[in-house]
Write a protein that holds these residues in place. Structure first.
Motif, PDB file in Angstrom:
ATOM      1  N   LEU A  81       0.831  -1.215   0.000  1.00 33.39           N
ATOM      2  CA  LEU A  81       0.000   0.000   0.000  1.00 33.39           C
ATOM      3  C   LEU A  81       0.865   1.264   0.000  1.00 33.39           C
ATOM      4  CD1 LEU A  81      -2.478  -1.276   2.688  1.00 33.39           C
ATOM      5  CD2 LEU A  81      -3.233  -0.327   0.496  1.00 33.39           C
ATOM      6  N   CYS A 102      -1.052  -4.553   4.869  1.00 29.50           N
ATOM      7  CA  CYS A 102      -2.247  -5.416   4.879  1.00 29.50           C
ATOM      8  C   CYS A 102      -1.841  -6.874   5.074  1.00 29.50           C
ATOM      9  CB  CYS A 102      -3.032  -5.236   3.578  1.00 29.50           C
ATOM     10  SG  CYS A 102      -4.790  -5.634   3.723  1.00 29.50           S
ATOM     11  N   HIS A 104      -0.008  -8.795   3.049  1.00 30.72           N
ATOM     12  CA  HIS A 104       0.090  -9.638   1.851  1.00 30.72           C
ATOM     13  C   HIS A 104       1.471 -10.291   1.752  1.00 30.72           C
ATOM     14  CE1 HIS A 104      -3.418  -7.179  -0.159  1.00 30.72           C
ATOM     15  NE2 HIS A 104      -3.699  -7.617   1.045  1.00 30.72           N
ATOM     16  N   GLU A 136      -4.216  -6.378  -5.340  1.00 36.73           N
ATOM     17  CA  GLU A 136      -5.511  -6.616  -4.683  1.00 36.73           C
ATOM     18  C   GLU A 136      -6.130  -5.327  -4.178  1.00 36.73           C
ATOM     19  OE1 GLU A 136      -8.588  -7.106  -2.015  1.00 36.73           O
ATOM     20  OE2 GLU A 136      -6.658  -6.369  -1.313  1.00 36.73           O
ATOM     21  N   GLU A 137      -5.278  -4.342  -3.836  1.00 33.43           N
ATOM     22  CA  GLU A 137      -5.760  -3.130  -3.139  1.00 33.43           C
ATOM     23  C   GLU A 137      -6.436  -2.126  -4.079  1.00 33.43           C
ATOM     24  OE1 GLU A 137      -5.880  -2.922  -0.014  1.00 33.43           O
ATOM     25  OE2 GLU A 137      -4.265  -4.128   0.864  1.00 33.43           O
ATOM     26  N   HIS A 358      -3.933  -1.579   7.046  1.00 32.62           N
ATOM     27  CA  HIS A 358      -3.937  -0.237   6.443  1.00 32.62           C
ATOM     28  C   HIS A 358      -3.534   0.836   7.448  1.00 32.62           C
ATOM     29  CE1 HIS A 358      -6.510  -1.375   2.673  1.00 32.62           C
ATOM     30  NE2 HIS A 358      -5.828  -2.404   3.143  1.00 32.62           N
TER      31      HIS A 358
HETATM   32 ZN   LIG Z   1      -5.773  -4.250   2.277  1.00 33.80          ZN
END
Ligand SMILES: [Zn+2]
Ligand SMILES: [Zn+2]
Length: 390
Positions: A81, A102, A104, A136-137, A358
């Motif tokens: 992110l 997050c 990942h 994915e975000e 986040h």
């Molecule tokens: Zn996320």
């Protein structure tokens, strides 16, 4: 021996992978280093096939054992992110302003661990497609892989994905049949009126007034159009219009987000928004144009696959540590698009106490890795069991 223990010898290695990926986070569709690392590891584990560049920066590894053609897909996400990490541990992000906030990095390490274990043991009969998804975000990585022929090139009869969950103790799982996480949409509404002098409103059409009324009236949709037993959120989060104190603006814009747990409710909200916005604007002599963008489908678990996953979780940690009825989550997840194509289940893996995803203080808990990896591995050994009993 429980598979969690079978994965224990890999714990240090999986942790090292996770921390290395954490230190080198990459934004959606820019996961070149991460994807390269994943593909190289799969090749080193002796995978039958490794495909790079699926859905731009995605990777798919194929592992076969026995003669069965039944295939299971296991999916992890790889992107980070645009967040400035404030943690101070040794493996902090070296990419300023980019952070694995997050977890990942953890999901990727879990799936790599399962890949290593399954490649070495191959105690299953069938095909396993390891899906390492980019972006994915909110950038559409799952859709990019699907549009790139994911399920035509790598057919799967069932798919499984997971996400870490802070506030759920390490060693616990949560999975439910049916809706699990909300679908999400963003919207913009452009209101057009007629500009005028602030002191002579009768010569114009006040776009600001129409926009304000639309913002209020939109709140009637969840209250009056969505059935009380259904769940939806409609939030107006942006209002812009006008630049001067003495000018009635000729245009104004509203924007925000909608969340719902079914396509039907999402469509109902969209249709209601168009009706309310357009007709409210018309009541003031203005016009409104609605741009509604459904970004995430609701994450809906197949009942049979969710039950299967819950049974595997129970085998791993005991039924008392598996929550089969966790609360619905209003956040969204793009694994939903894969589960619209193939029945599957999305499982939450306990990450223990700590900051929520986040958050710039979020920290993935490495103690959770063997649980996620074991779940992936055991889903394969049971779902593609050699004695056919599952
Ligand atoms: Zn996320
Ligand atoms: Zn995530």
């Amino acid at each position: 021996m429980a598979t969690v223990e079978l994965l224990a010898p890999l714990h240090a290695e999986m942790t090292a992978w996770r921390q290395d990926i954490h230190a080198h986070p990459e934004l959606g569709f820019q996961e070149h280093r991460t994807a390269g690392l994943v593909a190289a590891k799969l090749e080193a584990f002796g995978f039958d096939e490794v495909h790079r560049g699926v859905g731009r920066t995605g990777v798919v590894g194929v592992l076969r054992a026995g003669r069965n053609t039944r295939a299971i897909g296991l999916r992890a996400d790889m992107d980070a992110l645009p967040i400035l990490e404030v943690n101070r541990f040794g493996h902090c992000s070296v990419n300023q302003g980019v952070m694995h906030a997050c977890g990942h990095d953890g999901h990727t390490a879990m799936l790599l661990g399962a890949a290593r274990y399954l490649a070495a043991t191959r105690r299953f009969d069938g095909v396993v497609n390891f899906i390492f998804q980019p972006a994915e975000e909110g950038l559409g990585g799952a859709k990019a892989m699907i549009d790139d022929g994911l399920f035509e090139r790598f057919p799967c009869q069932a798919i499984f994905g997971m996400h870490n969950r802070p506030s759920l103790e390490v060693g616990r799982f949560a999975v439910r049949a049916g809706p699990m996480m909300a679908g999400g949409a963003f919207f913009d509404i452009r209101v057009a009126g007629k500009g005028a002098h602030g002191a002579r409103p009768e010569t114009g059409v006040d776009a600001a007034l129409a926009a304000a009324q639309i913002a209020v009236s939109l709140q009637s949709i969840v209250a009056r159009n969505v059935a009380p037993v259904d769940t939806a959120v409609l939030s107006v989060t942006r209002i812009h219009g006008g630049d001067a104190y003495n000018v009635i603006p000729q245009s104004a814009e509203l924007g925000g987000t909608v969340r719902a747990f079914s396509r039907e409710v999402m469509q109902l909200v969209e249709a209601s928004m168009r009706r309310v916005a357009e007709n409210t604007a018309a009541a003031f002599g203005a016009t409104a144009e609605v741009d509604f963008r459904a970004l995430f489908a609701p994450t809906v678990n197949d009942a049979a696959e969710a039950d299967f996953a819950a049974r595997i979780c129970s085998e791993l940690v005991g039924a008392d540590k598996v929550d089969r009825n966790p609360p619905l989550v209003m956040a969204s997840e793009d694994f939903s698009f894969m589960m619209e194509r193939v029945p599957g289940a999305y499982i939450h893996v306990g990450n223990g106490d700590g900051a929520m995803p986040h958050n710039p203080r979020y920290a993935f808990n490495d103690e959770a890795i063997p649980y996620g990896a074991a779940l992936y591995a055991r889903v394969v050994e049971r779902g593609l069991s050699r004695d056919g009993k599952g």
